[in-house]
Design a protein around this motif. Sequence first.
Motif, mmCIF file in Angstrom:
data_model
loop_
_atom_site.group_PDB
_atom_site.id
_atom_site.type_symbol
_atom_site.label_atom_id
_atom_site.label_comp_id
_atom_site.label_asym_id
_atom_site.label_seq_id
_atom_site.Cartn_x
_atom_site.Cartn_y
_atom_site.Cartn_z
ATOM 1 N N ARG A 190 46.381 16.039 25.394
ATOM 2 C CA ARG A 190 45.866 15.099 24.406
ATOM 3 C C ARG A 190 45.686 13.700 24.981
ATOM 4 N NH1 ARG A 190 50.046 17.093 20.891
ATOM 5 N NH2 ARG A 190 50.588 14.959 20.309
ATOM 6 N N GLY A 191 46.073 13.530 26.238
ATOM 7 C CA GLY A 191 45.773 12.285 26.923
ATOM 8 C C GLY A 191 44.278 12.035 27.017
ATOM 9 N N VAL A 192 43.479 13.098 26.968
ATOM 10 C CA VAL A 192 42.022 12.906 26.992
ATOM 11 C C VAL A 192 41.567 12.204 25.718
ATOM 12 C CG1 VAL A 192 41.333 15.118 25.931
ATOM 13 C CG2 VAL A 192 39.836 14.019 27.614
ATOM 14 N N TYR A 193 42.251 12.456 24.620
ATOM 15 C CA TYR A 193 41.952 11.811 23.343
ATOM 16 C C TYR A 193 42.184 10.301 23.474
ATOM 17 C CZ TYR A 193 42.122 11.318 18.185
ATOM 18 O OH TYR A 193 41.909 10.963 16.879
ATOM 19 N N THR A 194 43.340 9.920 24.040
ATOM 20 C CA THR A 194 43.635 8.509 24.288
ATOM 21 C C THR A 194 42.581 7.878 25.190
ATOM 22 O OG1 THR A 194 45.993 9.042 24.167
ATOM 23 C CG2 THR A 194 45.399 6.914 25.129
ATOM 24 N N SER A 195 42.201 8.610 26.232
ATOM 25 C CA SER A 195 41.253 8.072 27.212
ATOM 26 C C SER A 195 39.883 7.820 26.602
ATOM 27 C CB SER A 195 41.143 9.027 28.403
ATOM 28 O OG SER A 195 42.396 9.202 29.028
ATOM 29 N N VAL A 196 39.442 8.701 25.719
ATOM 30 C CA VAL A 196 38.156 8.501 25.047
ATOM 31 C C VAL A 196 38.232 7.291 24.116
ATOM 32 C CG1 VAL A 196 36.483 9.491 23.427
ATOM 33 C CG2 VAL A 196 37.443 10.916 25.239
ATOM 34 N N LEU A 197 39.332 7.159 23.382
ATOM 35 C CA LEU A 197 39.511 5.988 22.527
ATOM 36 C C LEU A 197 39.465 4.708 23.358
ATOM 37 C CD1 LEU A 197 42.406 7.172 20.154
ATOM 38 C CD2 LEU A 197 39.961 7.055 19.621
ATOM 39 N N LEU A 198 40.129 4.714 24.504
ATOM 40 C CA LEU A 198 40.118 3.559 25.395
ATOM 41 C C LEU A 198 38.703 3.242 25.881
ATOM 42 C CD1 LEU A 198 43.170 3.848 27.827
ATOM 43 C CD2 LEU A 198 42.569 1.884 26.390
ATOM 44 N N GLN A 199 37.977 4.283 26.241
ATOM 45 C CA GLN A 199 36.608 4.100 26.726
ATOM 46 C C GLN A 199 35.734 3.452 25.660
ATOM 47 O OE1 GLN A 199 34.636 7.787 27.750
ATOM 48 N NE2 GLN A 199 33.164 6.775 29.080
ATOM 49 N N ARG A 200 35.882 3.901 24.422
ATOM 50 C CA ARG A 200 35.090 3.355 23.325
ATOM 51 C C ARG A 200 35.506 1.916 23.012
ATOM 52 N NH1 ARG A 200 35.581 6.593 18.226
ATOM 53 N NH2 ARG A 200 33.929 5.152 17.603
ATOM 54 N N LEU A 201 36.805 1.642 23.050
ATOM 55 C CA LEU A 201 37.280 0.287 22.774
ATOM 56 C C LEU A 201 36.816 -0.686 23.855
ATOM 57 C CD1 LEU A 201 40.921 1.036 21.571
ATOM 58 C CD2 LEU A 201 39.022 0.197 20.161
ATOM 59 N N GLU A 202 36.837 -0.245 25.110
ATOM 60 C CA GLU A 202 36.391 -1.108 26.198
ATOM 61 C C GLU A 202 34.900 -1.407 26.078
ATOM 62 O OE1 GLU A 202 36.545 -3.396 29.730
ATOM 63 O OE2 GLU A 202 38.120 -2.708 28.368
ATOM 64 N N ALA A 203 34.126 -0.422 25.582
ATOM 65 C CA ALA A 203 32.694 -0.659 25.380
ATOM 66 C C ALA A 203 32.459 -1.651 24.245
ATOM 67 C CB ALA A 203 31.984 0.663 25.074
ATOM 68 N N ALA A 204 33.313 -1.607 23.212
ATOM 69 C CA ALA A 204 33.156 -2.497 22.062
ATOM 70 C C ALA A 204 33.709 -3.898 22.332
ATOM 71 C CB ALA A 204 33.854 -1.894 20.839
ATOM 72 N N VAL A 205 34.770 -3.960 23.152
ATOM 73 C CA VAL A 205 35.393 -5.242 23.477
ATOM 74 C C VAL A 205 35.532 -5.315 25.003
ATOM 75 C CG1 VAL A 205 37.308 -6.818 22.976
ATOM 76 C CG2 VAL A 205 36.733 -5.015 21.340
ATOM 77 N N PRO A 206 34.453 -5.562 25.704
ATOM 78 C CA PRO A 206 34.486 -5.519 27.173
ATOM 79 C C PRO A 206 35.523 -6.460 27.765
ATOM 80 C CG PRO A 206 32.222 -5.656 26.365
ATOM 81 C CD PRO A 206 33.114 -5.897 25.184
ATOM 82 N N GLY A 207 36.295 -5.916 28.701
ATOM 83 C CA GLY A 207 37.274 -6.736 29.410
ATOM 84 C C GLY A 207 38.641 -6.833 28.780
ATOM 85 N N PHE A 208 38.862 -6.192 27.622
ATOM 86 C CA PHE A 208 40.166 -6.367 26.983
ATOM 87 C C PHE A 208 41.286 -5.717 27.807
ATOM 88 C CE2 PHE A 208 39.894 -2.067 25.294
ATOM 89 C CZ PHE A 208 41.217 -1.702 25.085
ATOM 90 N N ILE A 209 40.973 -4.621 28.505
ATOM 91 C CA ILE A 209 41.991 -3.970 29.338
ATOM 92 C C ILE A 209 42.406 -4.897 30.481
ATOM 93 C CG2 ILE A 209 42.465 -2.034 30.885
ATOM 94 C CD1 ILE A 209 40.606 -0.323 29.150
#
Length: 305
Positions: free
Chosen positions: A14-33
């Motif tokens: 289920r880490g893939v689920y987290t990773s997809v959420l992260l990918q989408r959040l980074e696209a919406a808020v670039p650079g937050f990571i």
Amino acid sequence: MAYRILSFDGGGVRGVYTSVLLQRLEAAVPGFIAQADLLAGTSTGGIIALGLASGLPPADLVALYRDNAARIFDASWLHELADLHGLSGAEYDNTNLANILRKVFDANRLSGLNKKVLVPSFQLDNQAPQAGRRRWKPKFFHNYPGPDSDGNELVLDVAMRTSAAPVYFPTYQVFVDGGVVANDPSVAAMAQAIDRDTGAQNLQDLRLLSIGTGTNPTYIAGHDLDWGVAQWAKPLVSMMIDGVMGVAEYQCTRLLGARYFRLEPMLPKPVGMDDASAVPGLVADATAVDLTSTVNWLKTTFLAP
């Protein structure tokens, strides 16, 4: 001054689920990571935290799970025969996982990572030579400078130690999965951040985003169950991993208030931590999650000065 923490739960595939959420959040808020000061993760979340700290983008983490889950959770007939289908040994060999992570992390050490990290595990034997002091204990690997720093540890070894889930994988270097002590490492990350010998931050400056692997709609039916070790073995592992998540959320909410955000959507159906066949569905489910409130919180709170 804001001190930003990203925290990732354990949960196997289920880490893939987290990773997809992260990918989408980074696209919406670039650079937050990139703005995060501390990355904390347990088990599969530890692999994600260490991957991000090594410079991997979320898309590469998605690919890591998508391309390798079936190899990681592959019980060959020889292994199945040797361990009597999990009765006398772990469900899976950890050789494939180690080989995959070795390609990701190479011979890098925690001290060479781009970010501060905190990764829980559990040491089964501290091998203390003094009489009466030999025991098991939780271990929180970190790369803050200081006398108790774990900066010299190999990233590969820490990733393997935190993800050695009991029943599923063998122990690794006397360690088992960090999920037995802190499957949601948010509170541990807060403690490390405010520790005067490491993070040296003030509690009111912390901003913490905690991302889960999807809440499993699981339960055990029946009243007054008269179960023994055989019946409780796997449910207990799942309870340790899934069932105690609310404890950290309760604590963080009361300590940080609006400076804490928990992203943990409910999965449409239960997904086992070793169910590699569920990866495509997890990707689709994470793609469909409404992230509006999370994006707003990132912009207004996490990235606030």
